[in-house]
Design a protein around this motif. Structure first.
Motif, PDB file in Angstrom:
ATOM      1  N   ASN A 144     -22.883 -51.557   8.637  1.00  0.00           N
ATOM      2  CA  ASN A 144     -24.292 -51.910   8.739  1.00  0.00           C
ATOM      3  C   ASN A 144     -25.097 -50.666   9.117  1.00  0.00           C
ATOM      4  O   ASN A 144     -24.782 -50.006  10.115  1.00  0.00           O
ATOM      5  CB  ASN A 144     -24.460 -52.989   9.815  1.00  0.00           C
ATOM      6  N   TRP A 146     -27.824 -50.327  10.588  1.00  0.00           N
ATOM      7  CA  TRP A 146     -28.452 -50.435  11.903  1.00  0.00           C
ATOM      8  C   TRP A 146     -27.470 -50.109  13.018  1.00  0.00           C
ATOM      9  O   TRP A 146     -27.881 -49.657  14.092  1.00  0.00           O
ATOM     10  CB  TRP A 146     -29.016 -51.845  12.100  1.00  0.00           C
ATOM     11  N   ASN A 147     -26.198 -50.352  12.781  1.00  0.00           N
ATOM     12  CA  ASN A 147     -25.149 -50.084  13.767  1.00  0.00           C
ATOM     13  C   ASN A 147     -23.837 -50.088  13.003  1.00  0.00           C
ATOM     14  O   ASN A 147     -23.397 -51.135  12.526  1.00  0.00           O
ATOM     15  CB  ASN A 147     -25.158 -51.150  14.863  1.00  0.00           C
ATOM     16  N   THR A 187     -29.030 -57.121   7.768  1.00  0.00           N
ATOM     17  CA  THR A 187     -29.512 -55.746   7.563  1.00  0.00           C
ATOM     18  C   THR A 187     -31.034 -55.642   7.517  1.00  0.00           C
ATOM     19  O   THR A 187     -31.567 -54.551   7.326  1.00  0.00           O
ATOM     20  CB  THR A 187     -28.940 -55.161   6.260  1.00  0.00           C
ATOM     21  N   GLY A 188     -31.750 -56.761   7.665  1.00  0.00           N
ATOM     22  CA  GLY A 188     -33.194 -56.713   7.786  1.00  0.00           C
ATOM     23  C   GLY A 188     -33.969 -56.598   6.491  1.00  0.00           C
ATOM     24  O   GLY A 188     -35.114 -56.135   6.479  1.00  0.00           O
ATOM     25  N   ARG A 424     -36.569 -60.967   7.304  1.00  0.00           N
ATOM     26  CA  ARG A 424     -36.566 -60.592   8.716  1.00  0.00           C
ATOM     27  C   ARG A 424     -37.857 -61.050   9.391  1.00  0.00           C
ATOM     28  O   ARG A 424     -38.943 -60.955   8.823  1.00  0.00           O
ATOM     29  CB  ARG A 424     -36.423 -59.084   8.846  1.00  0.00           C
ATOM     30  N   THR A 427     -36.128 -59.136  16.110  1.00  0.00           N
ATOM     31  CA  THR A 427     -35.174 -58.091  16.499  1.00  0.00           C
ATOM     32  C   THR A 427     -34.431 -58.557  17.749  1.00  0.00           C
ATOM     33  O   THR A 427     -35.042 -59.079  18.677  1.00  0.00           O
ATOM     34  CB  THR A 427     -35.895 -56.765  16.801  1.00  0.00           C
ATOM     35  N   LEU A 432     -30.883 -55.201  16.627  1.00  0.00           N
ATOM     36  CA  LEU A 432     -30.446 -55.653  15.303  1.00  0.00           C
ATOM     37  C   LEU A 432     -31.471 -56.613  14.694  1.00  0.00           C
ATOM     38  O   LEU A 432     -32.128 -57.372  15.407  1.00  0.00           O
ATOM     39  CB  LEU A 432     -29.098 -56.366  15.416  1.00  0.00           C
ATOM     40  N   PRO A 433     -31.605 -56.603  13.362  1.00  0.00           N
ATOM     41  CA  PRO A 433     -32.550 -57.515  12.715  1.00  0.00           C
ATOM     42  C   PRO A 433     -32.166 -58.978  12.917  1.00  0.00           C
ATOM     43  O   PRO A 433     -30.985 -59.312  13.001  1.00  0.00           O
ATOM     44  CB  PRO A 433     -32.448 -57.136  11.229  1.00  0.00           C
ATOM     45  N   HIS A 465     -37.210 -49.850   9.373  1.00  0.00           N
ATOM     46  CA  HIS A 465     -36.009 -49.434   8.662  1.00  0.00           C
ATOM     47  C   HIS A 465     -35.035 -48.798   9.637  1.00  0.00           C
ATOM     48  O   HIS A 465     -35.432 -48.279  10.672  1.00  0.00           O
ATOM     49  CB  HIS A 465     -36.363 -48.409   7.580  1.00  0.00           C
ATOM     50  N   PRO A 466     -33.738 -48.801   9.290  1.00  0.00           N
ATOM     51  CA  PRO A 466     -32.752 -48.161  10.168  1.00  0.00           C
ATOM     52  C   PRO A 466     -32.911 -46.636  10.165  1.00  0.00           C
ATOM     53  O   PRO A 466     -33.475 -46.076   9.253  1.00  0.00           O
ATOM     54  CB  PRO A 466     -31.405 -48.579   9.568  1.00  0.00           C
TER      55      PRO A 466
END
Length: 466
Positions: A144, A146-147, A187-188, A424, A427, A432-433, A465-466
């Motif tokens: 992912n 984001w993480n 993932t948003g 989305r 948060t 995380l989304p 966005h990430p």
């Protein structure tokens, strides 16, 4: 890398290209550069189309010559690796299909190309699209953006990660129970599972159980989903479920001038939900109410009696097992975890198989009654934000549940065939989304898109966005 282009949505890119404020080559190159820069850590892309830049040069030449162009002219798009792409490998996440290169495009891909889209790359998935985590023996695990310690979901997890990370503005995924909407929430991004049959499954594997599989667009924005859906929908003369004219729609649009009626829930018998997810759904409901919609909490009575995921698990395995067993015969040593587990699942008794279909009918009836009073329903996409890789169980609001619970709020719209969208709206406390899901009656895509566009305009997290 042209950072000004990589997070533009497809609609904006198409306009920039059409007005020649940017070249197609610039747009495609920007996304190829982004893939080079970030994909080694994410592993969302499994095959880059080596002809993408030559197609971009040809698209620029068409504009220079004054030719008529399609609504996606020059816009790059990516495709889940279970969807056939002519001349570009489609390996289905399995060593059994390593190097497989189709001669023809799936209908969905052919229509995107006909609209001017440029195939950029293929994206990762679970083996045979059969898992909620995008990992396999052939192309490995997707992370992912984001993480990296969290999953981007499955089965369209490579697609969701690629779009979220700016490697692609628009993509195609498939959905059996969760597979475009869940990854989008994790993932948003946004994703649409249209009414069953709206987009033909021709050129996609597996197609069984055909009553539940869908093709759907994934993107940065709701308007991109609407654009891609308009390009791909309609009969193709091959998929018998795709029998509804593309323009047929029973929903309401932005110009209808009447008050939207939206019900919402965060449980309704489907199991525990993380408090932050529930709070996000409530916030979305409040935002709709404050915008002028009629919004109220609801209970779908049919879901109190029949849990869709329980009955789905009883039924779909009996349809998918024979098709998968035939494909893997003689290659069992090349199978990954989830496929092995599915083939080892005991057969469902015929009484339970029939009971599952009767339960699905009760759920369809329940929603039929619901939509005499409401236009749409708002609910969680997932019970939790993106979880850690390889989780076999989840702790949700103090309750320990099997990891398959992530499908509990999405699968109902596969078995009913209703359109449903993920976007989305929040948060989590760890960044995380969090998504919300909007669904409507069959063939009411305009309602889903209208409600989603309104929510998007009200979203506190739009454009992150990430």
């Amino acid at each position: 890398m042209n950072d000004a282009l990589i997070f533009r949505d497809a609609t904006d890119l198409a306009e920039l290209i059409r007005t020649r404020r940017v070249s197609v080559v610039e747009v495609v190159q920007a996304h190829l550069d982004r893939i080079d820069a970030v994909d080694p850590a994410i592993n969302a892309v499994v095959t880059v189309n080596e002809n993408a830049l030559s197609a971009a040069r040809a698209a620029d030449a068409d504009l220079a010559a004054g030719h008529d162009v399609g609504p996606l002219h020059g816009v790059p798009f990516t495709v889940k690796d279970s969807i056939d792409t002519a001349g570009v490998m489609t390996q289905r996440g399995s060593p059994i299909f390593a190097g497989r290169t189709p001669d023809t495009d799936a209908t969905s891909v052919a229509r995107m190309r006909a609209a001017g889209g440029i195939l950029l790359a293929k994206t990762n998935l679970p083996e045979f699209s059969y898992s909620t985590e995008s990992d396999n023996l052939l192309t490995g695990r997707t992370n992912n953006p984001w993480n990296l310690d969290r999953t981007p979901g499955g089965s369209s997890g490579g697609e969701s990660a690629a779009i979220a990370a700016g490697m692609s503005p628009l993509g195609l995924g498939t959905d059996l129970a969760i597979s475009v909407r869940g990854p989008a929430a994790q993932t948003g991004i946004t994703a649409l599972k249209p009414t069953h049959g709206r987009i033909p499954m021709t050129g996609v594997w597996p197609r069984v159980p055909r009553r539940d599989w869908h093709v759907g667009p994934m993107a940065h924005t709701v308007r991109d989903l609407a654009l891609a859906y308009s390009v791909m929908s309609g009969p193709d003369g091959h998929d018998a479920f795709a029998d509804t004219p593309a323009r047929f729609d029973t929903g309401i649009g932005t110009g209808d001038g009447r008050q939207l009626r939206v019900g919402w829930f965060t449980d309704s018998g489907l199991g525990p939900v993380d408090p932050e997810v529930a709070a996000t759904v409530r916030s979305a409901a409040l935002a709709l109410r404050e915008s002028g919609a009629h919004v109220e909490p609801v209970t779908i009575e049919a879901l109190q009696r029949d849990n869709p995921l329980y009955w789905f698990d009883k039924q779909h395995v009996m349809e998918l097992k024979p098709a998968m067993a035939e494909v893997v015969s003689g290659h069992e040593h090349e199978m990954f975890t989830m496929s092995r587990g599915m083939l080892a699942t005991p057969d469902t008794a015929i009484e339970d198989y029939v009971a599952a279909e009767q339960a699905f009918e009760r759920i369809r009836d329940g929603y039929s009654e619901y939509f005499t009073r409401f236009d749409a329903v708002l609910l969680p996409v997932l019970p939790v934000p993106a979880h850690r890789h390889g989780a076999s169980y989840l702790v949700v609001d103090g309750q320990t549940v099997d990891a398959t619970h992530v499908q509990s709020y999405t699968v109902q719209f596969n078995i009913t065939g209703m359109p449903a969208l993920s976007m989305r709206f929040g948060t989590s406390s760890d960044g995380l989304p969090i998504g919300v899901q909007i669904a409507a009656a069959r063939h009411a895509e305009s309602t889903v898109l209208t409600v989603a566009a309104l929510l998007e305009s009200l979203s506190p997290v739009r454009g992150l966005h990430p």
